[in-house]
Design a protein around this motif. Structure first.
Motif, PDB file in Angstrom:
ATOM      1  N   ASP A 165      83.060  48.444  40.160  1.00 40.47           N
ATOM      2  CA  ASP A 165      81.798  48.819  39.528  1.00 40.47           C
ATOM      3  C   ASP A 165      81.527  50.309  39.665  1.00 40.47           C
ATOM      4  O   ASP A 165      80.973  50.939  38.756  1.00 40.47           O
ATOM      5  N   VAL A 166      81.902  50.878  40.797  1.00 40.07           N
ATOM      6  CA  VAL A 166      81.693  52.303  41.038  1.00 40.07           C
ATOM      7  C   VAL A 166      82.959  53.104  40.736  1.00 40.07           C
ATOM      8  O   VAL A 166      82.918  54.113  40.032  1.00 40.07           O
ATOM      9  N   GLN A 167      84.095  52.652  41.246  1.00 44.14           N
ATOM     10  CA  GLN A 167      85.323  53.452  41.191  1.00 44.14           C
ATOM     11  C   GLN A 167      85.869  53.603  39.777  1.00 44.14           C
ATOM     12  O   GLN A 167      86.482  54.613  39.446  1.00 44.14           O
ATOM     13  N   HIS A 168      85.647  52.610  38.915  1.00 47.73           N
ATOM     14  CA  HIS A 168      86.151  52.662  37.552  1.00 47.73           C
ATOM     15  C   HIS A 168      85.145  53.265  36.573  1.00 47.73           C
ATOM     16  O   HIS A 168      85.480  53.493  35.408  1.00 47.73           O
ATOM     17  N   ALA A 169      83.922  53.494  37.040  1.00 46.91           N
ATOM     18  CA  ALA A 169      82.894  54.066  36.156  1.00 46.91           C
ATOM     19  C   ALA A 169      83.298  55.472  35.729  1.00 46.91           C
ATOM     20  O   ALA A 169      84.008  56.181  36.444  1.00 46.91           O
ATOM     21  N   SER A 176      87.016  58.919  35.265  1.00 50.51           N
ATOM     22  CA  SER A 176      86.569  57.898  36.215  1.00 50.51           C
ATOM     23  C   SER A 176      86.220  58.517  37.562  1.00 50.51           C
ATOM     24  O   SER A 176      86.709  59.601  37.922  1.00 50.51           O
ATOM     25  N   VAL A 177      85.365  57.824  38.287  1.00 46.56           N
ATOM     26  CA  VAL A 177      84.999  58.274  39.633  1.00 46.56           C
ATOM     27  C   VAL A 177      86.240  58.374  40.514  1.00 46.56           C
ATOM     28  O   VAL A 177      86.428  59.338  41.254  1.00 46.56           O
ATOM     29  N   ALA A 178      87.123  57.377  40.429  1.00 46.27           N
ATOM     30  CA  ALA A 178      88.345  57.394  41.249  1.00 46.27           C
ATOM     31  C   ALA A 178      89.216  58.592  40.910  1.00 46.27           C
ATOM     32  O   ALA A 178      89.809  59.219  41.798  1.00 46.27           O
ATOM     33  N   ALA A 212      95.345  49.812  38.092  1.00 50.53           N
ATOM     34  CA  ALA A 212      94.059  50.523  38.063  1.00 50.53           C
ATOM     35  C   ALA A 212      94.235  52.034  38.051  1.00 50.53           C
ATOM     36  O   ALA A 212      93.485  52.743  37.369  1.00 50.53           O
ATOM     37  N   ALA A 213      95.207  52.550  38.800  1.00 50.88           N
ATOM     38  CA  ALA A 213      95.389  54.007  38.854  1.00 50.88           C
ATOM     39  C   ALA A 213      95.750  54.559  37.483  1.00 50.88           C
ATOM     40  O   ALA A 213      95.114  55.501  36.981  1.00 50.88           O
ATOM     41  N   SER A 214      96.752  53.984  36.850  1.00 52.83           N
ATOM     42  CA  SER A 214      97.159  54.486  35.535  1.00 52.83           C
ATOM     43  C   SER A 214      96.093  54.220  34.486  1.00 52.83           C
ATOM     44  O   SER A 214      95.834  55.064  33.617  1.00 52.83           O
ATOM     45  N   GLU A 215      95.438  53.077  34.556  1.00 52.73           N
ATOM     46  CA  GLU A 215      94.438  52.717  33.551  1.00 52.73           C
ATOM     47  C   GLU A 215      93.226  53.638  33.604  1.00 52.73           C
ATOM     48  O   GLU A 215      92.606  53.924  32.571  1.00 52.73           O
ATOM     49  N   HIS A 216      92.903  54.137  34.803  1.00 52.86           N
ATOM     50  CA  HIS A 216      91.694  54.941  34.955  1.00 52.86           C
ATOM     51  C   HIS A 216      91.990  56.409  35.233  1.00 52.86           C
ATOM     52  O   HIS A 216      91.131  57.145  35.732  1.00 52.86           O
ATOM     53  N   GLY A 217      93.206  56.830  34.917  1.00 56.23           N
ATOM     54  CA  GLY A 217      93.533  58.252  34.954  1.00 56.23           C
ATOM     55  C   GLY A 217      93.624  58.851  36.338  1.00 56.23           C
ATOM     56  O   GLY A 217      93.387  60.060  36.505  1.00 56.23           O
ATOM     57  N   VAL A 218      93.994  58.053  37.328  1.00 55.34           N
ATOM     58  CA  VAL A 218      94.083  58.550  38.704  1.00 55.34           C
ATOM     59  C   VAL A 218      95.514  59.025  38.951  1.00 55.34           C
ATOM     60  O   VAL A 218      96.445  58.213  39.016  1.00 55.34           O
ATOM     61  N   ASP A 219      95.683  60.327  39.106  1.00 53.79           N
ATOM     62  CA  ASP A 219      97.021  60.904  39.296  1.00 53.79           C
ATOM     63  C   ASP A 219      97.343  60.928  40.784  1.00 53.79           C
ATOM     64  O   ASP A 219      97.071  61.903  41.489  1.00 53.79           O
TER      65      ASP A 219
END
Length: 288
Positions: A165-169, A176-178, A212-219
């Motif tokens: 709810d927070v990390q993927h926002a 994204s927050v993450a 989740a990392a790839s889906e939400h742009g977390v490098d």
């Protein structure tokens, strides 16, 4: 940074090279205490935790005591946590105190003093912290860790369902927050990266978060810091899951296993054998 002390990133790299990319959690859940034939009080806690340190000290890359499960026993439980940190230090084993601290201003400074200041009995080699009051709120911990050669693991992508709810926002830029948390950690590690080793500001990324990392742009690879991965072993993550979550960042992963190792106790030889199997599995899964 303290003169002459290698950074946490350097010490962790050396420890994983020697023992494998495995951190063993010291999680004295009531059910585990009972399974070991111990009482659910400070005395049982002490016997449990120090048995783990005695069995695995000098044999694994790091130990990770879960602070909440010590604090639930009050002041005597916190005293046991202090003894665990001291015993691990005596065994020349890195400790990551899993306290997930996060606050603002003088309160965050207080947590930094407790868990990252030289001379504090609660100060291990690294601390888990929460950035969800804003990454900048971690400044006292960042400064203390840098000054003393300690490390931080910042919560980024956690495996609990509520975390999304927070990390993927996303913000107004669509980030994204993450992804922002990972980028801020990367900025702190950039000087270390120029020297060719991992920085000391890592992330906590659950080994069961899938894509989740790839889906939400977390490098994750760009962080250039250690990636603590809870969920390996008893919680279901193996080689395929680690590959899916971390991709090219797998060389930076420190797999964390708790129940998968602790269930072998209380026999010290069985604990060590379980830890060695888990380390071998982590090596194979991560290509280490």
């Amino acid at each position: 940074m303290s003169a002459g002390r290698p950074t946490f990133g350097e010490r962790l790299s050396a420890a994983t090279a020697e023992h494998g990319p495995l951190c063993v959690g010291i999680d004295p859940h009531p059910a585990l205490l009972a399974a070991w034939g111990l009482t659910d009080d400070a005395d049982g806690l002490r016997a449990f935790a120090l048995t783990v340190v005695d069995a695995l000290g000098g044999q694994v890359a790091a130990l990770k005591p879960q602070a909440a499960l010590f604090e639930r026993h009050g002041s005597r439980g916190v005293a046991v946590l202090e003894d665990v940190v001291a015993a691990a230090r005596a065994a020349r084993t890195l400790t990551i105190v899993d306290a997930k601290r996060g606050d603002i201003g003088s309160t965050m400074q207080g947590y930094a003093d407790a868990y990252l200041r030289d001379g504090s009995p609660l100060a291990g080699d690294a601390l888990t912290v929460s950035p969800y009051l804003g990454f900048g709120s971690l400044a006292p911990a960042v400064e203390a860790a840098h000054a003393t050669g300690r490390g931080l693991f910042v919560l980024c992508l956690t495996s609990n369902p509520e975390g999304a709810d927070v990390q993927h926002a996303t913000d107004t830029r669509g980030r994204s927050v993450a992804a922002e948390i990972a980028a801020r950690a990367a900025e702190l590690n950039a000087p270390a990266g120029a020297e060719g080793h991992l920085g000391s500001v890592g992330l906590v990324v659950g080994a069961t978060v899938g894509d989740a990392a790839s889906e939400h742009g977390v490098d994750l690879a760009a962080v250039n810091g250690p990636l603590l991965a809870p969920g390996v072993g008893a919680q279901g993550a193996g080689g395929a899951e680690l590959a899916a979550v971390f991709g090219d960042a797998r060389p930076a992963v420190l797999a964390s296993s708790s129940r998968g190792v602790l269930a072998a106790g209380p026999d010290a030889r069985a604990l060590l054998a379980a830890a060695r199997r888990a380390a071998d599995d982590a090596r194979a899964a991560l290509g280490a």
